[in-house]
Write an enzyme that holds these catalytic residues in place. Structure first.
Site, PDB file in Angstrom:
ATOM      1  N   LYS A 254       0.700  -1.302  -0.050  1.00 25.51           N
ATOM      2  CA  LYS A 254       0.080  -0.305  -0.252  1.00 25.51           C
ATOM      3  C   LYS A 254       0.853   1.209   0.384  1.00 25.51           C
ATOM      4  O   LYS A 254       1.537   1.171   0.738  1.00 25.51           O
ATOM      5  CB  LYS A 254      -1.121   0.190   0.678  1.00 25.51           C
ATOM      6  CG  LYS A 254      -1.732  -0.929   0.998  1.00 25.51           C
ATOM      7  CD  LYS A 254      -3.385  -0.611   2.140  1.00 25.51           C
ATOM      8  CE  LYS A 254      -4.323  -2.110   1.812  1.00 25.51           C
ATOM      9  NZ  LYS A 254      -5.326  -2.233   2.498  1.00 25.51           N
TER      10      LYS A 254
ATOM     11  N   ARG B 216      -3.674  -9.864   4.541  1.00 26.03           N
ATOM     12  CA  ARG B 216      -4.242 -10.040   2.769  1.00 26.03           C
ATOM     13  C   ARG B 216      -3.512  -9.487   1.633  1.00 26.03           C
ATOM     14  O   ARG B 216      -3.127  -8.329   2.205  1.00 26.03           O
ATOM     15  CB  ARG B 216      -5.807  -9.504   2.989  1.00 26.03           C
ATOM     16  CG  ARG B 216      -6.339  -9.002   0.895  1.00 26.03           C
ATOM     17  CD  ARG B 216      -7.092  -7.792   1.070  1.00 26.03           C
ATOM     18  NE  ARG B 216      -7.809  -7.975  -0.245  1.00 26.03           N
ATOM     19  CZ  ARG B 216      -7.544  -7.381  -0.909  1.00 26.03           C
ATOM     20  NH1 ARG B 216      -6.381  -6.042  -0.599  1.00 26.03           N
ATOM     21  NH2 ARG B 216      -7.522  -6.922  -2.579  1.00 26.03           N
TER      22      ARG B 216
HETATM   23  N1  LIG Z   1     -10.661  -6.403   3.322  1.00 28.14           N
HETATM   24  C1  LIG Z   1      -9.470  -5.629   2.704  1.00 28.14           C
HETATM   25  N2  LIG Z   1     -10.519  -5.834   1.455  1.00 28.14           N
HETATM   26  C2  LIG Z   1      -9.699  -5.059   1.140  1.00 28.14           C
HETATM   27  N3  LIG Z   1      -9.845  -4.747  -0.341  1.00 28.14           N
HETATM   28  C3  LIG Z   1      -9.354  -4.496  -1.303  1.00 28.14           C
HETATM   29  C4  LIG Z   1      -8.213  -3.347  -0.487  1.00 28.14           C
HETATM   30  C5  LIG Z   1      -7.584  -2.142  -1.699  1.00 28.14           C
HETATM   31  O1  LIG Z   1      -5.869  -2.290  -1.925  1.00 28.14           O
HETATM   32  P1  LIG Z   1      -5.150  -1.790  -2.792  1.00 28.14           P
HETATM   33  O2  LIG Z   1      -3.775  -2.077  -2.699  1.00 28.14           O
HETATM   34  O3  LIG Z   1      -6.172  -0.506  -3.076  1.00 28.14           O
HETATM   35  O4  LIG Z   1      -5.972  -2.721  -3.838  1.00 28.14           O
HETATM   36  P2  LIG Z   1      -5.547  -4.481  -4.278  1.00 28.14           P
HETATM   37  O5  LIG Z   1      -4.875  -4.432  -2.487  1.00 28.14           O
HETATM   38  O6  LIG Z   1      -7.031  -4.567  -4.421  1.00 28.14           O
HETATM   39  O7  LIG Z   1      -4.822  -5.121  -4.517  1.00 28.14           O
HETATM   40  N4  LIG Z   1      -7.474  -3.352   0.625  1.00 28.14           N
HETATM   41  C6  LIG Z   1      -8.209  -3.943   1.589  1.00 28.14           C
HETATM   42  C7  LIG Z   1      -8.521  -4.070   3.134  1.00 28.14           C
HETATM   43  O8  LIG Z   1      -7.240  -3.508   3.267  1.00 28.14           O
HETATM   44  N5  LIG Z   1      -8.913  -4.937   3.398  1.00 28.14           N
END
Ligand SMILES: Nc1nc2ncc(COP(=O)(O)OP(=O)(O)O)nc2c(=O)[nH]1
Length: 293
Positions: free
Chosen positions: A235, A270
């Site tokens: 992130k 995650r």
């Molecule tokens: N429960 C949960 N779900 C999530 N879904 C998407 C992103 C978005 O993360 P991002 O890095 O913007 O995109 P991605 O990780 O989908 O590549 N972060 C979360 C999170 O922190 N918790």
């Protein structure tokens, strides 16, 4: 799905619920691998290529040791534009159908739309992951009916605008109160408390300081009584700290915060980088076993 189809989903969902609670109560954290089925996450192939690539990616993460695969068809990055129901379904359902047949790693659907939740569980998903904390109309009732594990995440505002001016009285207690309130609403609507997972939503309407305060207080959140999911992988908060402009340069930082979150009692991590995170959890877990002898 026929009766046995339903049975299979129930079994997967029940097994997953038990594994999440074991991770919460005694560790080690489960590793949730991210499978984004969004145009910006793959080379500009067409619909079919996108699904193929997503299924291959999911199978690779399963082979790397993912305990859960999180399938998402709508980017929730800051500034992201919303996606319609039909488009989101067209992206994720083919992937869930194929993945749930080709591998037995339980699948989570990353969506805020009740219609997508229902279709995804019918297609084989065993968990709902809602960045919107089931606040869409009908989402709580749908999740209650589907009776699978549900992650309730905190977000201030919405992806398009949430990073404009995040502000809190006290970010830790504000986020905790929100999550407890959502958990209350869910239980009143008939969701099994044992199916609820809470998530502070790193990067969702938070400054770097807010994110760091929430990470430091993760053990406090984990003591509320629900399993906690932490999504920190690659992130932008990690980019701010390390100066690594591109997400794929943030592996070391992602592993550092994955370890911190695991040590603070997160039940689910995650992540994008499954193999590396699995190793981090294994090393941490090995040291724990020695100390407990
Ligand atoms: N429960 C949960 N779900 C999530 N879904 C998407 C992103 C978005 O993360 P991002 O890095 O913007 O995109 P991605 O990780 O989908 O590549 N972060 C979360 C999170 O922190 N918790």
């Amino acid at each position: 799905t026929g009766p046995n189809g339903g049975k299979m989903h129930d079994d997967r969902a029940t097994r997953l619920k038990e594994r999440i609670h074991r991770a919460h109560e005694q560790g080690p954290a489960l590793v949730m691998g991210i499978v984004n089925v969004t145009p910006d996450s793959f080379s500009d192939g067409g619909r079919f290529e996108q699904a193929e690539q997503a299924v291959e990616h999911g199978l690779r993460l399963a082979a790397e040791g993912a305990d859960i695969l999180d399938i998402g068809g709508e980017s929730t990055r800051p500034g992201a534009q919303p996606v319609g129901i039909e488009e989101e379904l067209a992206r994720v359902i083919p992937v869930i159908e194929r993945l749930s047949r080709q591998c037995d790693v339980p699948i989570s659907i990353d969506t805020s739309k009740p219609e997508v939740m229902r279709a995804a569980v019918s297609a084989g998903a065993a968990m709902i992951n809602d960045v919107n904390g089931l606040r869409a109309p009908g989402a709580v009732a749908t999740a209650a009916e589907l009776a699978v594990p549900v992650c309730l995440m905190h977000m201030q505002g919405e992806p398009r605008t949430m990073q404009a001016r995040p502000s809190y009285q006290d970010v830790v207690s504000d986020v905790r109160d929100f999550l407890l309130e959502r958990a209350e609403v869910c239980q009143r609507a008939g969701l099994d408390r044992a199916n609820l997972v809470l998530d502070p939503g790193f990067g969702f309407g938070k400054t770097l300081e807010h994110n760091l305060a929430l990470l430091n207080a993760l053990d406090e959140l984990a003591r509320i009584g629900f399993p906690v999911l932490a999504g920190l992988s690659r992130k932008s908060m990690l980019g701010r700290i390390t100066g690594r402009e591109r997400p794929d340069q943030r592996l070391a930082a992602s592993l550092a915060v994955a370890l911190i979150a695991a040590q603070k009692g997160a039940a689910i991590l995650r992540v994008h980088d499954v193999a590396e995170t699995v190793d981090v959890v294994k090393v941490w877990n090995a040291t724990r076993e020695v100390s407990s002898r």
